[in-house]
Design a protein around this motif. Structure first.
Motif, short mmCIF file in Angstrom:
data_model
loop_
_atom_site.label_atom_id
_atom_site.label_comp_id
_atom_site.label_asym_id
_atom_site.label_seq_id
_atom_site.Cartn_x
_atom_site.Cartn_y
_atom_site.Cartn_z
N GLN A 25 -4.52 -14.50 -7.73
CA GLN A 25 -3.41 -13.57 -7.77
C GLN A 25 -3.49 -12.64 -6.57
O GLN A 25 -4.54 -12.09 -6.29
N VAL A 26 -2.39 -12.47 -5.88
CA VAL A 26 -2.33 -11.56 -4.75
C VAL A 26 -1.96 -10.18 -5.28
O VAL A 26 -0.96 -10.02 -5.98
N GLU A 27 -2.78 -9.19 -4.98
CA GLU A 27 -2.48 -7.81 -5.37
C GLU A 27 -1.37 -7.29 -4.47
O GLU A 27 -1.36 -7.55 -3.26
N VAL A 28 -0.43 -6.57 -5.05
CA VAL A 28 0.66 -5.98 -4.28
C VAL A 28 0.57 -4.46 -4.39
O VAL A 28 0.50 -3.92 -5.48
N GLN A 29 0.54 -3.81 -3.23
CA GLN A 29 0.59 -2.35 -3.18
C GLN A 29 1.86 -1.97 -2.45
O GLN A 29 2.21 -2.60 -1.45
N ARG A 30 2.51 -0.95 -2.95
CA ARG A 30 3.75 -0.49 -2.33
C ARG A 30 3.57 0.93 -1.80
O ARG A 30 2.96 1.76 -2.46
N ILE A 31 4.12 1.16 -0.64
CA ILE A 31 4.12 2.49 -0.05
C ILE A 31 5.57 2.88 0.15
O ILE A 31 6.31 2.22 0.90
N ALA A 32 5.99 3.93 -0.55
CA ALA A 32 7.37 4.40 -0.44
C ALA A 32 7.61 4.87 1.00
O ALA A 32 6.83 5.65 1.54
N ALA A 33 8.68 4.35 1.61
CA ALA A 33 8.99 4.70 2.99
C ALA A 33 10.44 4.39 3.28
O ALA A 33 10.97 3.39 2.81
N THR A 34 11.05 5.24 4.08
CA THR A 34 12.37 4.93 4.60
C THR A 34 12.16 3.98 5.78
O THR A 34 11.04 3.90 6.31
N PRO A 35 13.21 3.30 6.23
CA PRO A 35 13.03 2.44 7.40
C PRO A 35 12.48 3.20 8.62
O PRO A 35 11.68 2.66 9.37
N LEU A 134 -4.16 -9.51 -0.68
CA LEU A 134 -3.45 -8.24 -0.77
C LEU A 134 -2.19 -8.25 0.07
O LEU A 134 -2.21 -8.67 1.22
N LEU A 135 -1.11 -7.78 -0.53
CA LEU A 135 0.15 -7.56 0.20
C LEU A 135 0.47 -6.07 0.08
O LEU A 135 0.57 -5.54 -1.02
N VAL A 136 0.60 -5.41 1.23
CA VAL A 136 0.98 -4.00 1.27
C VAL A 136 2.41 -3.95 1.77
O VAL A 136 2.70 -4.43 2.87
N VAL A 137 3.33 -3.39 0.96
CA VAL A 137 4.73 -3.32 1.32
C VAL A 137 5.07 -1.88 1.67
O VAL A 137 4.98 -1.00 0.81
#
Length: 159
Positions: A25-35, A134-137
């Motif tokens: 399983q690939v862990e997904v982390q999200r970072i709130a950001a505007t473009p 890991l996927l960091v979005v």
């Protein structure tokens, strides 16, 4: 003495199916950001990854909008040298999210720094396929995550 009933010998059939091994399983982390914030916050995330001991060659950075400034810099030395860096795998590699080359890296950082939401959604799916751990979005891409909208900019939220 009378003979007993004939014994039924089972016919050989197909071997029982074994379940396929579960894909990691690939862990997904999200970072709130505007473009407009996405590149800067992605750079901060990359710094944290490297400071935590990740090997630079294990990190792939994909941008949805304009090319990352480091990718632009590397391309200034020519396409051949740029793609040779990918093959060498010794450093963080920066590319467009539409990357068609078969690349798998432990960590993928997806930078949503522009473009339509449909392009970001497609980039999310592709980035997930490039990541092994890991996927960091950085920005808004992929399925919505409860709590992600409330996250402070620059702070990871696990999906």
């Amino acid at each position: 003495a009378r003979p007993g009933p004939p014994r039924l010998i089972p016919k050989p059939g197909p071997a029982p199916r074994r379940p396929a091994p579960a894909a990691p399983q690939v862990e997904v982390q999200r970072i709130a950001a505007t473009p407009a914030q996405a590149v800067e916050l992605a750079d901060d995330a990359i710094d944290r990854l490297l400071e935590s001991g990740r090997n630079p060659g294990d990190v792939l950075v994909l941008t949805v909008g304009e090319a990352h400034p480091w990718q632009q810099h590397e391309l200034s030395f020519g396409e051949e040298r740029y793609w040779a860096q990918l093959a060498e795998g010794g450093d963080v590699f920066y590319a467009d999210a539409a990357l068609t080359r078969p690349v798998r890296r432990e960590v993928v950082v997806l930078v949503v720094n522009g473009g339509p939401s449909a392009k970001a959604a497609k980039a999310y799916t592709k980035a997930l396929g490039h990541a092994t751990a890991l996927l960091v979005v950085c920005g808004d891409a992929g399925p919505a995550v409860v709590g992600a909208a409330d996250a402070a900019p620059g702070r990871p939220v696990k999906a």
